[in-house]
Scaffold this motif. Structure first.
Motif, PDB file in Angstrom:
ATOM      1  N   GLU A  93      38.833 -41.349 -37.200  1.00  0.00           N
ATOM      2  CA  GLU A  93      39.215 -39.996 -36.784  1.00  0.00           C
ATOM      3  C   GLU A  93      38.214 -39.469 -35.746  1.00  0.00           C
ATOM      4  N   GLU A 100      29.907 -35.734 -36.840  1.00  0.00           N
ATOM      5  CA  GLU A 100      29.347 -35.083 -38.034  1.00  0.00           C
ATOM      6  C   GLU A 100      27.966 -35.638 -38.352  1.00  0.00           C
ATOM      7  N   ARG A 139      37.610 -36.598 -34.530  1.00  0.00           N
ATOM      8  CA  ARG A 139      36.983 -35.291 -34.752  1.00  0.00           C
ATOM      9  C   ARG A 139      35.799 -35.359 -35.703  1.00  0.00           C
ATOM     10  N   SER A 140      35.731 -36.393 -36.548  1.00  0.00           N
ATOM     11  CA  SER A 140      34.616 -36.466 -37.498  1.00  0.00           C
ATOM     12  C   SER A 140      33.460 -37.339 -36.997  1.00  0.00           C
ATOM     13  N   ARG A 141      33.601 -37.923 -35.808  1.00  0.00           N
ATOM     14  CA  ARG A 141      32.570 -38.871 -35.359  1.00  0.00           C
ATOM     15  C   ARG A 141      31.210 -38.227 -35.142  1.00  0.00           C
ATOM     16  N   ARG A 200      31.019 -46.230 -36.071  1.00  0.00           N
ATOM     17  CA  ARG A 200      31.762 -45.000 -36.326  1.00  0.00           C
ATOM     18  C   ARG A 200      32.557 -44.550 -35.097  1.00  0.00           C
TER      19      ARG A 200
END
Ligand code: FMN
Length: 162
Positions: free
Chosen positions: A77, A83, A79-81, A72
């Motif tokens: 993206e 999450e 910014r979503s890593r 991941r």
């Protein structure tokens, strides 16, 4: 280089409240005293200007069961890593991920330009580790290098064996 077996880590940093992380295997110890490590970061990586500006990074060494995190944090993206990834903030301000084998939290002491990459040398502010099998990388594949110690013909018994 693909024949050189390595571990896998996620380097994290933060700048002005924005956290970032990406997958690396160009990580090495430099000296024990003063405690110093290095990472090699591609200058086109999103991480590069963030580490250069914050002068801080944390190397999170991944455990065998963290392969999905390695994948991941190696693309997609940014910014979503994070999450659903538990972490705490270390002395450098960088995220220290949960469930890793080890972390090495650093302040940058030197930056060396090397072709497409920058070598960041880091003075270790904080470090920690736990026993668990490592995530390996060899020949462009994630690998399980963890033979049980009692099955490993190369291994000599050690005084600190359990
Ligand atoms: C196993 C593995 C090791 C990697 N090692 C490095 C590395 O040491 N340095 C680097 O700059 N990129 C390395 N990469 C590539 C970065 O993880 C990838 O380019 C990432 O998207 C960069 O993130 P960013 O642009 O969001 O900062 C590696 C990728 C993988 C899969």
């Amino acid at each position: 280089m693909r024949r050189f077996a390595t571990g896998v880590a996620i380097v994290t940093t933060s700048l002005d409240g924005r956290i970032h992380g990406f997958t690396v295997n160009a990580f090495a110890g430099v000296s024990a005293s003063p405690p110093t490590v290095l990472i090699c970061v591609n200058r086109i990586a999103t991480a590069h200007p963030l580490i250069a500006a914050s002068q801080r990074f944390c190397v999170n060494v991944l455990a065998l069961d963290q392969r999905r995190l390695a994948e991941r944090f190696a693309g997609g993206e940014p910014r979503s890593r994070f999450e659903g990834v538990p972490y705490r903030i270390g002395p450098s301000g960088s995220p220290i991920l949960e469930g890793t084998l080890a972390h090495v939290d650093c302040r940058v002491t030197e930056e060396l330009t090397a072709s497409t990459h920058t070598i960041f040398l880091g003075h270790v502010l904080d470090a920690g580790s736990r026993d668990a099998p490592p995530l390996g990388y060899f020949n462009r594949e994630y690998r399980d290098f963890a033979l049980r110690p009692d099955q490993d013909p190369l291994r000599q018994p050690r005084d600190d064996d359990a």
